[in-house]
Design a protein around this motif. Structure first.
Motif, short mmCIF file in Angstrom:
data_model
loop_
_atom_site.label_atom_id
_atom_site.label_comp_id
_atom_site.label_asym_id
_atom_site.label_seq_id
_atom_site.Cartn_x
_atom_site.Cartn_y
_atom_site.Cartn_z
N THR A 82 36.82 -29.19 97.89
CA THR A 82 37.38 -28.67 97.86
C THR A 82 38.78 -27.96 98.39
O THR A 82 38.85 -27.98 99.32
CB THR A 82 36.76 -26.88 96.55
OG1 THR A 82 36.13 -27.19 95.70
CG2 THR A 82 38.14 -25.98 96.30
N VAL A 83 39.95 -27.60 97.80
CA VAL A 83 40.93 -27.57 98.35
C VAL A 83 41.82 -26.58 98.24
O VAL A 83 41.68 -26.10 96.84
CB VAL A 83 42.22 -28.66 98.36
CG1 VAL A 83 42.65 -29.12 96.98
CG2 VAL A 83 43.00 -28.15 99.64
N TYR A 84 42.13 -25.45 98.87
CA TYR A 84 42.73 -24.21 98.31
C TYR A 84 44.10 -24.13 98.59
O TYR A 84 45.04 -24.22 99.49
CB TYR A 84 41.60 -23.07 98.94
CG TYR A 84 40.72 -23.91 98.91
CD1 TYR A 84 39.27 -23.72 99.88
CD2 TYR A 84 40.16 -22.37 97.03
CE1 TYR A 84 38.24 -23.79 99.26
CE2 TYR A 84 38.29 -23.18 97.54
CZ TYR A 84 37.68 -23.43 98.10
OH TYR A 84 36.53 -23.71 98.37
N LEU A 85 44.73 -23.43 97.75
CA LEU A 85 46.54 -22.66 98.18
C LEU A 85 46.40 -20.82 98.40
O LEU A 85 45.84 -20.35 97.09
CB LEU A 85 46.97 -23.19 97.15
CG LEU A 85 48.75 -23.46 97.27
CD1 LEU A 85 49.36 -23.79 99.18
CD2 LEU A 85 49.54 -23.54 96.20
N GLN A 86 46.33 -20.45 99.11
CA GLN A 86 46.30 -19.29 99.53
C GLN A 86 47.33 -19.51 99.60
O GLN A 86 49.13 -19.24 100.61
CB GLN A 86 45.51 -18.70 101.10
CG GLN A 86 46.03 -16.96 101.23
CD GLN A 86 44.41 -16.43 99.67
OE1 GLN A 86 43.72 -16.96 99.47
NE2 GLN A 86 45.38 -15.25 99.33
N MET A 87 48.32 -18.16 98.55
CA MET A 87 49.72 -17.47 98.59
C MET A 87 49.89 -15.97 98.22
O MET A 87 49.49 -15.28 97.58
CB MET A 87 50.24 -17.86 96.63
CG MET A 87 49.78 -19.79 96.86
SD MET A 87 50.03 -20.25 95.18
CE MET A 87 49.69 -19.30 93.88
N ASN A 88 50.16 -15.86 99.57
CA ASN A 88 50.56 -14.40 100.25
C ASN A 88 52.42 -13.94 99.96
O ASN A 88 52.88 -14.65 100.22
CB ASN A 88 49.76 -13.83 101.14
CG ASN A 88 48.83 -14.27 101.68
OD1 ASN A 88 47.77 -13.89 100.63
ND2 ASN A 88 47.75 -15.29 102.51
N SER A 89 52.43 -12.80 99.94
CA SER A 89 53.58 -12.33 99.41
C SER A 89 54.84 -13.53 98.57
O SER A 89 55.83 -13.57 98.56
CB SER A 89 54.55 -12.18 101.16
OG SER A 89 53.81 -12.10 102.15
N THR A 143 48.76 -21.41 102.14
CA THR A 143 48.25 -21.76 103.47
C THR A 143 47.83 -22.44 102.43
O THR A 143 46.80 -21.74 101.54
CB THR A 143 47.13 -20.55 104.28
OG1 THR A 143 47.54 -19.91 104.98
CG2 THR A 143 46.51 -21.34 105.51
N ILE A 144 47.69 -24.07 102.57
CA ILE A 144 46.43 -24.91 102.17
C ILE A 144 45.12 -25.08 103.48
O ILE A 144 45.41 -24.79 104.53
CB ILE A 144 47.28 -25.69 102.28
CG1 ILE A 144 46.09 -27.48 101.21
CG2 ILE A 144 47.92 -27.10 103.56
CD1 ILE A 144 46.84 -28.37 100.43
N SER A 145 44.35 -25.29 102.86
CA SER A 145 43.24 -25.48 103.38
C SER A 145 41.92 -26.51 102.35
O SER A 145 42.36 -26.50 101.50
CB SER A 145 42.10 -23.90 104.01
OG SER A 145 41.71 -23.62 103.36
N ARG A 146 40.65 -27.06 103.09
CA ARG A 146 39.64 -27.67 102.54
C ARG A 146 38.73 -27.01 103.11
O ARG A 146 38.10 -26.75 103.69
CB ARG A 146 40.33 -28.71 102.39
CG ARG A 146 39.60 -29.08 104.37
CD ARG A 146 39.86 -30.77 104.29
NE ARG A 146 39.70 -31.54 106.01
CZ ARG A 146 39.58 -30.55 106.92
NH1 ARG A 146 39.86 -29.55 107.36
NH2 ARG A 146 39.88 -31.19 107.83
N ASP A 147 37.59 -27.48 102.15
CA ASP A 147 36.42 -27.14 102.70
C ASP A 147 35.65 -28.52 102.11
O ASP A 147 35.24 -29.07 100.74
CB ASP A 147 35.54 -26.23 101.18
CG ASP A 147 34.44 -25.76 101.30
OD1 ASP A 147 34.04 -26.40 101.94
OD2 ASP A 147 34.36 -24.02 101.02
N ASN A 148 34.52 -29.62 102.77
CA ASN A 148 34.46 -30.32 102.79
C ASN A 148 33.17 -30.14 102.47
O ASN A 148 33.16 -31.15 101.13
CB ASN A 148 34.54 -30.80 104.85
CG ASN A 148 35.43 -31.18 105.01
OD1 ASN A 148 36.10 -32.34 104.29
ND2 ASN A 148 35.33 -30.94 106.62
N ALA A 149 32.11 -29.51 102.36
CA ALA A 149 31.08 -29.52 101.43
C ALA A 149 31.09 -29.44 100.10
O ALA A 149 30.36 -29.58 99.20
CB ALA A 149 29.97 -27.85 102.24
N LYS A 150 32.59 -28.23 99.70
CA LYS A 150 31.98 -28.17 98.36
C LYS A 150 33.89 -29.12 97.84
O LYS A 150 34.25 -29.55 96.46
CB LYS A 150 33.18 -26.83 98.16
CG LYS A 150 32.23 -25.83 98.05
CD LYS A 150 32.74 -24.58 98.64
CE LYS A 150 31.42 -23.24 98.64
NZ LYS A 150 32.57 -21.62 98.46
#
Length: 123
Positions: free
Chosen positions: A78-85, A69-76
């Motif tokens: 920062t973009v994230y990549l949550q990697m499961n399984s 799952t890719i997501s972003r945090d406007n305040a920071k």
């Protein structure tokens, strides 16, 4: 110029999870599209996931759909990549990248790149 700084890589067992972060210190990312790519030894760099900052629209490679799952945090900024399984075939150096406006799956169409972070998945 956009500086991108990745973090969060490491060693994980198959089936485990990791979260990668990509920060742009002092820089707003609105107006950009962010992509996560990966490159395994001897292979070409490949698109993993992307997000259009302005709309939050997300895109995934078929190989990771439903697990990452890719997501972003406007305040920071920062973009994230949550990697499961995670699977052994997910092991690679992961890079974040930025380009104007819309997500593209082609690495050469991105203007800014982070230094990469290693993800190792043990079986």
């Amino acid at each position: 110029q956009v500086q991108l700084v990745e973090s969060g890589g490491g060693l994980v067992q198959a089936g485990g999870s990791l979260r990668l972060s990509c920060a742009a210190p002092g820089r707003t990312l609105s107006g950009y599209a962010m992509g996560w790519f990966r490159q395994a030894p001897g292979k070409e760099r490949e698109f993993v996931a992307g997000i259009r900052w302005s709309t939050g629209s997300t895109y995934y490679a078929n190989s990771v759909k439903g697990r990452f799952t890719i997501s972003r945090d406007n305040a920071k900024n920062t973009v994230y990549l949550q990697m499961n399984s995670l699977k052994p075939e997910d092991a690679a150096v992961y890079y974040c990248a930025a380009r104007a406006a819309i997500v593209d799956v082609t690495p050469s169409r991105y203007d800014y790149w982070g230094q990469g972070t290693q993800v190792t998945v043990s079986s």
